[in-house]
Design an enzyme around this catalytic site. Structure first.
Site, short mmCIF file in Angstrom:
data_model
loop_
_atom_site.label_atom_id
_atom_site.label_comp_id
_atom_site.label_asym_id
_atom_site.label_seq_id
_atom_site.Cartn_x
_atom_site.Cartn_y
_atom_site.Cartn_z
N ARG A 1 8.09 -50.42 -6.43
CA ARG A 1 9.30 -51.22 -6.58
C ARG A 1 9.15 -52.06 -7.85
O ARG A 1 8.10 -52.03 -8.48
CB ARG A 1 9.53 -52.10 -5.36
CG ARG A 1 8.42 -53.11 -5.10
CD ARG A 1 8.78 -54.04 -3.95
NE ARG A 1 7.81 -55.12 -3.83
CZ ARG A 1 8.00 -56.22 -3.11
NH1 ARG A 1 9.11 -56.38 -2.44
NH2 ARG A 1 7.08 -57.15 -3.05
N ASN B 1 15.16 -58.88 -6.46
CA ASN B 1 14.19 -59.41 -5.51
C ASN B 1 12.85 -59.61 -6.22
O ASN B 1 12.32 -58.68 -6.83
CB ASN B 1 13.98 -58.43 -4.34
CG ASN B 1 13.01 -58.96 -3.31
OD1 ASN B 1 13.32 -59.86 -2.56
ND2 ASN B 1 11.81 -58.39 -3.28
N GLU B 2 12.34 -60.83 -6.17
CA GLU B 2 11.02 -61.14 -6.72
C GLU B 2 10.80 -60.52 -8.10
O GLU B 2 9.88 -59.74 -8.32
CB GLU B 2 9.92 -60.70 -5.75
CG GLU B 2 9.91 -61.49 -4.46
CD GLU B 2 8.76 -61.12 -3.53
OE1 GLU B 2 8.37 -61.94 -2.70
OE2 GLU B 2 8.27 -59.97 -3.63
N CYS C 1 6.49 -54.03 -19.25
CA CYS C 1 6.84 -52.73 -19.82
C CYS C 1 6.58 -52.72 -21.32
O CYS C 1 6.85 -53.71 -22.02
CB CYS C 1 8.30 -52.39 -19.54
SG CYS C 1 8.77 -50.72 -20.07
N CYS D 1 7.53 -49.87 -23.42
CA CYS D 1 8.19 -48.65 -23.89
C CYS D 1 8.87 -48.89 -25.25
O CYS D 1 8.93 -50.02 -25.76
CB CYS D 1 9.21 -48.16 -22.86
SG CYS D 1 10.69 -49.19 -22.76
N CYS E 1 11.70 -51.42 -25.13
CA CYS E 1 11.22 -52.80 -25.13
C CYS E 1 10.75 -53.21 -26.53
O CYS E 1 10.98 -54.34 -26.97
CB CYS E 1 10.10 -52.98 -24.11
SG CYS E 1 10.67 -53.02 -22.39
N GLU F 1 11.64 -66.73 1.91
CA GLU F 1 10.71 -65.90 2.69
C GLU F 1 9.47 -66.69 3.06
O GLU F 1 8.95 -67.48 2.26
CB GLU F 1 10.25 -64.67 1.89
CG GLU F 1 11.29 -63.60 1.64
CD GLU F 1 10.69 -62.39 0.93
OE1 GLU F 1 9.45 -62.18 1.04
OE2 GLU F 1 11.45 -61.67 0.27
N TRP G 1 -0.72 -58.06 2.73
CA TRP G 1 -1.14 -57.68 1.38
C TRP G 1 -2.30 -58.52 0.85
O TRP G 1 -2.75 -58.32 -0.27
CB TRP G 1 0.04 -57.79 0.42
CG TRP G 1 0.84 -59.06 0.57
CD1 TRP G 1 1.92 -59.24 1.38
CD2 TRP G 1 0.61 -60.31 -0.07
NE1 TRP G 1 2.38 -60.54 1.27
CE2 TRP G 1 1.59 -61.21 0.39
CE3 TRP G 1 -0.33 -60.76 -0.99
CZ2 TRP G 1 1.67 -62.54 -0.03
CZ3 TRP G 1 -0.26 -62.08 -1.40
CH2 TRP G 1 0.74 -62.95 -0.93
N GLU H 1 4.35 -52.23 4.48
CA GLU H 1 4.66 -53.52 5.12
C GLU H 1 4.81 -53.41 6.63
O GLU H 1 5.31 -54.32 7.26
CB GLU H 1 5.92 -54.13 4.49
CG GLU H 1 5.67 -54.59 3.07
CD GLU H 1 6.89 -55.17 2.36
OE1 GLU H 1 6.68 -55.98 1.45
OE2 GLU H 1 8.02 -54.82 2.71
N HIS I 1 3.13 -56.31 8.26
CA HIS I 1 3.59 -57.65 7.89
C HIS I 1 4.35 -58.25 9.07
O HIS I 1 5.18 -57.59 9.67
CB HIS I 1 4.48 -57.58 6.65
CG HIS I 1 4.71 -58.90 5.99
ND1 HIS I 1 5.45 -59.91 6.57
CD2 HIS I 1 4.30 -59.39 4.78
CE1 HIS I 1 5.50 -60.94 5.75
NE2 HIS I 1 4.80 -60.66 4.67
#
Length: 683
Positions: A111, A149-150, A157, A159, A162, A313, A321, A361, A364
Site C-alpha cells: 500500500r 491514509n497515513e 520515490c 523515478c 519525480c 486510530e 506490526w 492485519e 491486529h
C-alpha cells in the site's frame, strides 16, 4: 467543533464491510449499538472494489452501507480509498509505480505504493475523490472526509517523473541555478551545476547511502534536505488535489487525513495548514513512556495552535506490526483513550471495528474479535467506554488547553540534524525534545509543542532544544521574545546552520550568539561509555551540587552571560556548561551539554517555580498524569493513574464533581484505582 452533526465525543473507527459477506453486516450493526459506536470510517482501501477497471465505477456496497449506518444512527468518516491503487492501473500505467532508493522499479503490491508525481495516479485519485463527493454530498451520514491514509508510510520515490518534478520544484524555490549552487555549496567536490538537467535525485545511485545506524547518510546535506522538502510537498500536493475535489461539492464538510505523530518524512507543520482538522494514529508500545505518548498528543494539538484534534486510530488491545505485540491490560485502553481526550482529542476511534480474517492485519486488535460475539473482555471494555462517552455528551467538546510553557519542534531542523555528517550518530532530535517534555510531564506542568513559526508571546518559558538550524527571521523573533520579558532555553549544537544547512560563520551559535551571550569554540562528542560532570554553582535552590552529562559537550566562553554550572572533567574542566544571559526584560539560558534526566527535572522545577508556573496538583504520585481542559469559564481536571496499583492523591483544595462517577469531591485525599481516571468538573 469538528462537526456539529454529533455533539459528543465521536466513538468508532475503521470498518471494512467490503471484506465480509452481507450476513455479517447486520450483526456488526447490532454490536455497534451495544458498544456505543456512533462513527465508522469507511472505504479506506476500497479503490479496487469501487473501480474494477478504467471505465467502470461501482459503489453499490458503499451505498448500502452508508444507508444502513445512517438508519442505525452511525455517522461516517468517508475515506477516498486512494492509499493503494488497483492492480489494473499498475499493469496498464506503469508510471504509477514507485522506483526505490537503488533505482529498481516496483511491481504492484503493498500500500502507499503510488508515485506521488505520477500523472496517472493524480488523474485517477482526484477523479475517484470527485465521484465520491458527487455521489454522497447530500448523504446525511457523511460527517467528515478522510483523504488517502497515513501518507508517506512507504518508501520515497526516485523515478524519472519525480526527478523532473524536483527540478521544477527547485526552479520555484530558488529561481536560478546560481542560487541553487550557492544553497548547496556545490563548489565542494566539483558539483557545480550548469544546466537544470544535470540535477539528479539524491539516492543510493548518487549522493546517499544507508549508514550503519540505519540513517540515510549523504555527501551533500543541502541536496538531501531539499529532496526531503520536495517529497513532503509532493505528497501534500496529492492531498490538496483530492481536498479541492471533495470541497467543490461539499464545502461545509471538514476534511482530514490521518497523521502519525513524530513521523519523520513529512513536515506536519506545513501539512496542518491544509487540514480542516488534525487527526492522527496513536500506537504506543507496551513499554512506551506515557510522557512520550502525551508529547505526541500535544504535538498534534499544536499543529493547529491548540484546536481539538481527532484520535483517528488506536488499537482496542494488541497490534500486529511491532516486534512484541502485547495485549493492553484491563483498563489500559480506556485510560489511554482518556489520555488523548485530556490532551485535546474530541474523538476516540479505533483500527479496527472487526478483525480481518486474512493478510497481515488479521492479528491486529478489534472491537469485534474473530469469535464474532460480544462476550469478550475487549468488547466489554469498549462498551463501558462507549457508555461513558455517551454520558459525557458535549461537556468537553471543543474545550481548549492552556500552557505557559512551550517546546519548539521543527521538522526541517530534525532532518538536518540527523543527516549531518557529525558530530555524533547518537544525537536524536525527538529524544532530546522528549527529555524536556518528560520533566515537565512529571512535574505536572502543562506544555504546548509548537512550530518555530508560532506566536510565542503568551508563554513565560520557551524551550528550543538543539536548534541546529536557524531559519530566516527566527533569531530576531527569539530576541524580541526575550527582550519583552520571556525566558528562553536552548542547548548544545544550536545556531550552527541556516535553512540550506550552510554554516553561519563568525562563531557558534551563529545568529544566536548575541542573545545567549556566549561563543562555542569547539564541540566534543563523547562515546556512549563516556561521561562528564556538571558542577552547579553554589546557592542554586533545589539543585544538587553535580550531575552527569554526556553525548555532546560544547566548549563555550561567556561573552556577558552568567555561568551557572561548569564541566567537572577532561581538559575543559571549569569551562561553562550552563549559562544565563540577561537580554532586555528577559533571559536566555544555554545548556552546553546533554545532562542526566534528574538535572533537567530539577532545573525546570526551579525555573518554573521562580516564574510562578505551578503544577495543577502538587506532589502527585509517580505515574499519575494531570491536565486541564478549558471551556468558556469552566475547567475540567483530568487525573489519570498509569500505575498497576491504586494510589492516594491529595487534591488539597480542589473541589468539584467527577463526571464519570457523579462523585462529589471536596478536596483532601482520594484513592484512584489502577489504570483509572477522574474527570473533575471544578467548582
Amino acid at each position: 467543533m469538528i462537526n456539529s452533526k454529533k455533539s459528543k465525543i465521536w466513538y468508532g473507527g475503521d470498518y471494512n464491510p467490503d471484506q465480509w459477506e452481507k450476513e455479517v453486516w447486520d450483526e456488526d450493526l447490532r454490536m455497534f449499538k451495544l458498544s456505543g459506536i456512533d462513527v465508522a470510517t469507511l472505504n479506506v482501501f476500497g479503490w479496487s472494489k469501487n473501480q474494477p477497471d478504467e471505465d467502470t465505477y461501482d459503489f453499490g456496497w458503499l451505498d448500502e452501507m452508508m444507508d444502513k449506518l445512517h438508519a442505525d444512527g452511525v455517522g461516517v468518516c468517508l475515506a477516498t480509498s486512494t492509499a493503494a491503487h488497483p492492480a489494473w492501473m499498475a499493469r496498464k500505467y506503469p508510471d504509477v509505480l514507485q522506483v526505490d532508493f537503488y533505482g529498481r522499479k516496483r511491481k504492484f503490491g503493498g500500500r502507499h505504493n503510488s508515485c506521488p508525481n505520477s500523472p496517472t495516479f493524480r488523474k485517477y485519485s482526484v477523479r475517484m475523490a470527485e465521484k465520491l463527493a458527487e455521489r454522497y454530498k447530500d448523504h446525511p451520514a457523511l460527517l467528515i472526509w478522510h483523504i488517502n491514509n497515513e501518507y508517506g508510510g512507504a518508501g520515497n520515490c526516485y523515478c524519472d517523473n519525480c526527478e523532473a518534478a524536483f527540478r521544477e520544484w527547485l526552479k520555484e524555490r530558488y529561481g536560478t541555478l546560481e542560487a541553487v549552487n550557492r544553497a548547496w555549496n556545490t563548489g565542494f567536490w566539483g558539483h557545480i551545476f550548469h544546466s537544470w538537467e544535470d540535477i539528479v535525485l539524491p539516492s543510493g545511485l548518487s549522493e546517499e547511502w544507508y549508514g550503519a545506524n540505519g540513517r540515510t547518510e549523504t555527501n551533500f546535506q543541502g541536496i538531501s534536505l531539499d529532496y526531503m522538502r520536495f517529497h513532503s510537498d509532493s505528497l501534500l500536493e496529492c492531498y490538496k488535489l483530492e481536498y479541492e475535489a471533495v470541497k467543490k461539492h461539499t464545502p461545509d464538510i471538514p476534511v482530514t487525513t490521518n497523521l502519525m505523530g513524530a513521523f519523520k518524512k513529512l513536515d506536519y507543520h506545513k501539512w496542518a495548514k491544509a487540514l480542516d482538522v488534525v487527526s492522527w494514529d496513536s500506537y504506543p508500545r507496551f513499554d512506551t513512556p506515557h510522557s512520550y505518548t502525551g508529547m505526541m498528543h500535544d504535538l498534534m494539538r499544536g499543529l493547529k495552535e491548540g484546536q481539538p484534534f481527532m484520535l483517528m486510530e488506536q488499537t482496542p488491545s494488541q497490534q500486529n506490526w511491532q516486534p512484541y505485540n502485547s495485549l493492553k491490560r484491563p483498563g489500559v485502553m480506556r485510560l489511554w483513550s482518556y489520555q488523548a481526550v485530556a490532551r485535546g482529542a474530541d474523538t476516540v476511534m479505533f483500527f479496527q471495528l472487526r478483525r480481518s480474517i486474512g493478510a497481515c492485519e488479521k492479528y491486529h486488535g478489534a472491537v469485534i474479535e474473530h469469535v464474532g460475539h460480544e462476550h469478550t473482555r475487549v468488547f466489554r471494555e469498549c462498551a463501558q467506554l462507549g457508555a461513558e462517552l455517551q454520558k459525557l455528551g458535549d461537556t468537553i467538546i471543543d474545550a481548549k488547553f492552556q500552557a505557559k510553557v512551550a517546546i519548539v519542534f521543527d521538522w526541517e531542523n530534525w532532518w538536518a540534524i540527523e543527516m549531518s555528517s557529525g558530530p555524533t550518530i547518537d544525537l536524536r532530535y525527538v529524544d532530546e525534545a522528549h527529555k524536556y517534555y518528560k520533566a515537565l510531564y512529571e512535574l505536572g506542568i502543562a506544555a504546548d509543542v509548537v512550530s518555530v513559526e508560532a506566536d510565542l508571546s503568551s508563554y513565560d518559558l520557551v524551550i528550543a532544544p538543539v536548534m541546529y538550524m536557524v531559519k530566516q527571521g527566527v533569531a530576531n523573533k527569539l530576541e524580541q521574545y526575550v527582550q519583552a520579558g520571556g525566558s528562553l532555553i536552548s542547548t548544545f549544537f544550536s545556531g550552527i546552520v541556516n535553512e540550506s544547512d550552510l554554516v553561519t560563520v563568525g562563531g557558534y551559535p551563529g545568529e544566536l550568539r548575541k542573545l545567549f551571550g556566549i561563543w562555542a569554540e569547539e564541540i566534543d562528542a563523547l562515546l556512549p561509555t563516556q561521561r562528564n560532570r556538571m558542577i552547579v554553582s553554589a546557592g542554586t535552590n533545589g539543585m544538587k551540587e553535580e550531575y552527569e552529562c554526556g553525548l555532546l559537550c560544547d566548549l563555550i566562553h561567556s561573552e556577558g552571560a552568567e555561568v551557572k554550572a561548569v564541566y567537572g572533567d577532561d581538559f575543559y574542566q571549569g569551562m561553562p556548561a550552563l549559562t544565563v544571559n540577561k537580554f532586555g526584560e528577559g533571559e536566555a539560558w544555554y545548556l552546553a551539554t546533554s545532562p542526566e534526566q534528574a538535572f533537567i527535572k530539577d532545573w525546570l522545577s526551579q525555573l518554573c517555580s521562580s516564574r510562578g508556573i505551578q503544577p495543577i496538583i502538587q506532589n502527585v504520585p509517580e505515574g499519575v498524569e494531570t491536565t486541564i481542559r478549558y471551556k468558556d469559564k469552566q475547567q475540567y481536571l483530568f487525573v489519570l493513574n498509569h500505575n498497576d496499583q491504586a494510589v492516594q492523591i491529595d487534591l488539597a483544595q480542589v473541589t468539584g464533581t467527577d463526571l464519570l462517577t457523579d462523585r462529589s469531591l471536596t478536596g483532601g485525599e482520594v484513592e484512584l484505582a489502577a489504570h483509572d481516571v477522574m474527570i473533575i468538573k471544578l467548582s
